[in-house]
Design an enzyme around this catalytic site. Structure first.
Site, short mmCIF file in Angstrom:
data_model
loop_
_atom_site.label_atom_id
_atom_site.label_comp_id
_atom_site.label_asym_id
_atom_site.label_seq_id
_atom_site.Cartn_x
_atom_site.Cartn_y
_atom_site.Cartn_z
N SER A 145 0.82 -1.22 0.00
CA SER A 145 0.00 0.00 0.00
C SER A 145 0.85 1.25 0.00
O SER A 145 0.34 2.34 -0.29
CB SER A 145 -0.86 0.04 1.26
OG SER A 145 -1.67 -1.09 1.36
N HIS B 210 -1.18 -2.45 -7.09
CA HIS B 210 -1.92 -2.15 -5.87
C HIS B 210 -3.42 -2.31 -6.11
O HIS B 210 -4.09 -1.41 -6.62
CB HIS B 210 -1.56 -0.72 -5.42
CG HIS B 210 -2.16 -0.32 -4.12
ND1 HIS B 210 -2.44 1.00 -3.82
CD2 HIS B 210 -2.53 -1.04 -3.05
CE1 HIS B 210 -2.97 1.05 -2.60
NE2 HIS B 210 -3.03 -0.16 -2.12
N GLU C 185 -3.81 0.38 -8.95
CA GLU C 185 -2.75 1.38 -9.11
C GLU C 185 -1.49 0.63 -9.56
O GLU C 185 -1.07 -0.30 -8.87
CB GLU C 185 -2.47 2.03 -7.73
CG GLU C 185 -2.63 3.51 -7.65
CD GLU C 185 -2.30 4.07 -6.24
OE1 GLU C 185 -2.29 3.33 -5.24
OE2 GLU C 185 -2.05 5.28 -6.18
N ASN D 177 -3.34 6.08 -1.15
CA ASN D 177 -3.18 6.22 0.30
C ASN D 177 -2.61 7.57 0.71
O ASN D 177 -2.80 8.01 1.84
CB ASN D 177 -2.35 5.08 0.87
CG ASN D 177 -3.19 3.82 0.95
OD1 ASN D 177 -4.28 3.83 1.50
ND2 ASN D 177 -2.73 2.75 0.33
P1 NAD Z 1 -3.59 -9.53 6.15
O1 NAD Z 1 -3.09 -9.27 7.52
O2 NAD Z 1 -5.05 -9.81 5.94
O3 NAD Z 1 -2.79 -10.75 5.48
C1 NAD Z 1 -1.39 -10.85 5.43
C2 NAD Z 1 -1.02 -12.33 5.20
O4 NAD Z 1 0.39 -12.41 4.95
C3 NAD Z 1 -1.32 -13.22 6.43
O5 NAD Z 1 -2.15 -14.31 6.04
C4 NAD Z 1 0.07 -13.70 6.85
O6 NAD Z 1 0.09 -15.02 7.36
C5 NAD Z 1 0.83 -13.61 5.53
N1 NAD Z 1 2.29 -13.63 5.67
C6 NAD Z 1 3.04 -13.03 6.62
N2 NAD Z 1 4.35 -13.30 6.40
C7 NAD Z 1 4.42 -14.09 5.30
C8 NAD Z 1 5.50 -14.71 4.59
N3 NAD Z 1 6.75 -14.57 4.98
N4 NAD Z 1 5.20 -15.45 3.50
C9 NAD Z 1 3.91 -15.62 3.11
N5 NAD Z 1 2.86 -15.05 3.74
C10 NAD Z 1 3.11 -14.30 4.83
O7 NAD Z 1 -3.12 -8.27 5.28
P2 NAD Z 1 -3.81 -7.66 3.94
O8 NAD Z 1 -4.81 -6.63 4.34
O9 NAD Z 1 -4.20 -8.77 3.03
O10 NAD Z 1 -2.57 -6.86 3.31
C11 NAD Z 1 -1.58 -7.51 2.54
C12 NAD Z 1 -0.83 -6.49 1.70
O11 NAD Z 1 -1.77 -5.81 0.86
C13 NAD Z 1 -0.12 -5.40 2.51
O12 NAD Z 1 1.07 -5.04 1.85
C14 NAD Z 1 -1.12 -4.25 2.48
O13 NAD Z 1 -0.51 -3.01 2.65
C15 NAD Z 1 -1.68 -4.41 1.08
N6 NAD Z 1 -3.01 -3.81 0.86
C16 NAD Z 1 -3.98 -3.89 1.83
C17 NAD Z 1 -5.24 -3.33 1.59
C18 NAD Z 1 -6.33 -3.42 2.62
O14 NAD Z 1 -7.36 -2.75 2.47
N7 NAD Z 1 -6.18 -4.22 3.66
C19 NAD Z 1 -5.51 -2.71 0.36
C20 NAD Z 1 -4.51 -2.68 -0.62
C21 NAD Z 1 -3.27 -3.23 -0.35
#
Ligand code: NAD
Length: 281
Positions: A118, A139, A151, A189
């Protein structure tokens, strides 16, 4: 090379990315260190596909085919046959560096190495791998099956071919890509998080209750949901991580995370995914 897509991280974003890629006909390998996250992701994908079938947006046979295209793994070795890697693990810069070192070592030559971060600098991630031209930001927005935008963020060394293939993949999974440049928070963001942070300051200072603040923004600004509902949906840990990256990367105190946001995260009240944030679920 196959057209297989490896999605790393099976949280709320990873399961959505796997979902849309599989529906579009790609074979998908969904990878997470946590088997529980993989089990939950598969159940979520099935539930969300069912919803699309009920709405008439998808045939039952397409749902079955999409599910059959998704395999899961707990080891990064599973990316060895992927043409496209999309990293969607927890928003933490050290973790992303570690994962990208593995991706660099294991992904086949010619693969695109995309990150769904993000806010973390694409150039910083690319600067540590041996093929920075293949690294790009992709993104997706949350929830991925519903939201139209992707994005697309080029790092300093991203090649035209990498950008073109990423734009093509985004269009191929039914999304609208918008290309922007690599600065902390990118565009989405950079504009959204200061608004969410200000809403948290309003809670902290007693300007209004979370419900009142959300109602003002919904009815007054025509936003489909209020900023605190949205923050709970994104995950307060993710919001805090993004604000920290913007604060450090842009050096402007206007991005300092609200102390109340830090408190909620410290308590583990990180929003919908934990059952409690500014609201209780
Ligand atoms: P989340 O907490 O729901 O999921 C993250 C996952 O990553 C977990 O299942 C965890 O077990 C896994 N993980 C951790 N370390 C790992 C590793 N070494 N290898 C493989 N998997 C691993 O988080 P999310 O909301 O899905 O966010 C994930 C990414 O997407 C982040 O970079 C976040 O910034 C980005 N993002 C989030 C949103 C949102 O609205 N939540 C929107 C756009 C982008």
């Amino acid at each position: 090379m196959s057209d297989r897509i490896a999605v790393i991280g099976a949280g709320q974003m990873g399961n959505g990315i796997a979902h849309v890629c599989a529906v579009a006909g790609h074979d998908v390998t969904l990878i997470d260190v946590n088997q529980g996250a993989l089990d939950k992701a598969k159940a979520t994908i099935e539930k969300n596909l069912d919803r699309q079938v009920k709405k008439g947006a998808l045939e039952e046979s397409a749902k079955t085919a999409a599910l059959a295209r998704i395999t899961t793994a707990t080891s990064m070795d599973a990316i060895a046959n992927a043409a496209f890697v999309i990293e969607a693990a927890t928003e933490n810069v050290e973790l992303k560096h570690k994962i990208f070192a593995d991706i660099d070592r294991l992904a086949p030559a010619g693969a695109i190495l995309a990150t769904n971060t993000s806010s973390i600098s694409i150039t910083e991630i690319a600067g540590r791998v041996k093929r920075p031209e293949a690294v790009i930001g992709m993104h997706f927005m949350n929830p991925v099956p519903v939201m139209q935008l992707v994005e697309v963020i080029r790092g300093l060394a991203t090649s035209d071919d990498t950008a073109a293939r990423t734009v093509a993949l985004a269009k191929g999974v039914g999304k609208t890509p918008v290309e922007v440049n690599d600065y902390p928070g990118f565009v989405a963001n950079r504009i959204l998080m200061p608004m969410i942070n200000e809403a948290v300051y309003c809670v902290m200072e007693g300007v209004g209750t979370p419900a009142a603040i959300d109602e003002v923004m919904k009815l007054g600004m025509n936003h489909p949901m209020g900023p605190l509902t949205l923050a709970d949906f994104i995950g307060l840990d993710t919001c805090l991580a993004i604000l920290e990256v913007m604060h450090k990367g842009l050096g402007d105190p206007k991005y300092r995370p609200c102390p109340l946001l830090r408190k909620y995260v410290a308590q583990g009240w990180v929003g919908r995914k934990s059952g409690r944030g500014f609201y209780t679920y």
